[in-house]
Design an enzyme around this catalytic site. Sequence first.
Site, mmCIF file in Angstrom:
data_model
loop_
_atom_site.group_PDB
_atom_site.id
_atom_site.type_symbol
_atom_site.label_atom_id
_atom_site.label_comp_id
_atom_site.label_asym_id
_atom_site.label_seq_id
_atom_site.Cartn_x
_atom_site.Cartn_y
_atom_site.Cartn_z
ATOM 1 N N HIS A 173 0.656 -1.225 0.021
ATOM 2 C CA HIS A 173 0.079 0.029 0.065
ATOM 3 C C HIS A 173 0.964 1.161 0.130
ATOM 4 O O HIS A 173 1.877 1.083 0.912
ATOM 5 C CB HIS A 173 -0.750 -0.211 1.169
ATOM 6 C CG HIS A 173 -1.893 1.131 1.209
ATOM 7 N ND1 HIS A 173 -2.700 1.275 0.343
ATOM 8 C CD2 HIS A 173 -1.876 2.242 1.953
ATOM 9 C CE1 HIS A 173 -3.686 2.253 0.751
ATOM 10 N NE2 HIS A 173 -3.093 2.922 1.456
ATOM 11 N N GLU A 227 -10.023 -6.351 6.992
ATOM 12 C CA GLU A 227 -10.372 -4.989 6.888
ATOM 13 C C GLU A 227 -9.443 -4.492 5.730
ATOM 14 O O GLU A 227 -8.387 -4.914 5.824
ATOM 15 C CB GLU A 227 -10.205 -4.500 8.267
ATOM 16 C CG GLU A 227 -10.991 -4.567 9.299
ATOM 17 C CD GLU A 227 -10.401 -6.091 9.755
ATOM 18 O OE1 GLU A 227 -9.393 -6.319 10.021
ATOM 19 O OE2 GLU A 227 -11.546 -6.619 10.301
HETATM 20 C C1 GRF Z 1 0.877 0.807 -6.056
HETATM 21 O O1 GRF Z 1 1.062 2.139 -5.746
HETATM 22 C C2 GRF Z 1 0.516 -0.163 -4.908
HETATM 23 O O2 GRF Z 1 1.038 0.022 -3.729
HETATM 24 C C3 GRF Z 1 -0.851 -0.036 -4.994
HETATM 25 O O3 GRF Z 1 -1.226 0.119 -6.238
HETATM 26 C C4 GRF Z 1 -0.379 0.641 -7.133
HETATM 27 C C5 GRF Z 1 -0.132 -0.451 -8.187
HETATM 28 O O4 GRF Z 1 0.646 -0.312 -8.963
HETATM 29 N N1 GRF Z 1 -1.758 -0.865 -4.156
HETATM 30 P P1 GRF Z 1 1.434 -1.436 -9.857
HETATM 31 O O5 GRF Z 1 0.475 -2.148 -10.710
HETATM 32 O O6 GRF Z 1 2.338 -2.236 -8.984
HETATM 33 O O7 GRF Z 1 2.528 -0.558 -10.830
#
Ligand code: GRF
Length: 219
Positions: free
Chosen positions: A108, A142
Amino acid sequence: MRIVILISGRGSNMEALIEACADPVFPAEIALVIANRPTAEGLAKAGGRQIPTTVIDHTTFADREAFEVAIDAAAREARADLICLAGFMRLLSPWLVGRWRGRMINIHPSLLPAFRGLHVHERVLESGVRFSGCTVHFVSPEMDEGPIIAQAAIPVLPDDTPDALAARVLEQEHRIYPLAVRLIAERRVRITGHQVELKDAPLASGALINPAAPSPGDP
Ligand code: GRF
């Protein structure tokens, strides 16, 4: 350790994991990439690296349960030890999360537990916080919650835009996602309650990892 990666779009974190696993000494391999959207750009990137891919399109299932049964079956057929969510844009039910508890992780783009959910970088800039970053964590029912494995922090700059901040955070994501997978594959990660204990974990430069505190009696 065999990994299944779930994506919905670009797949740059997936690529970082593919890159890490390409190193013969890296203790994990990618068994399968699953996309819930046939148009996910990451599919071609994985295919180009000879990684098996499949599409499990949520729009073709009657309900969330049927979709998740298909994801679960594909992951088990691929003999996955670990599921890595990498920009996977579907909320998962307690049923699937429960089946893979302790064996499903997510990345995240914030320092959790701050800024869960979407539009993180806009909200970070609006809030005036001085640092942002990213988090790899085990998945709990969650959204964007669960025991934290690794975090990296970066400063928010005075003239930052959401895109500029996102790009700098993404660089860190690509560093700590493979790091977290490596720590799990090397069995240095133990979940105790809401926390993760790291055993003998090397502090990667610039990656802030929650401190390793091996319990008395640990080998
Ligand atoms: C990333 O910023 C990740 O943290 C979030 O969604 C984005 C996905 O980017 N969950 P990618 O598809 O890995 O380039």
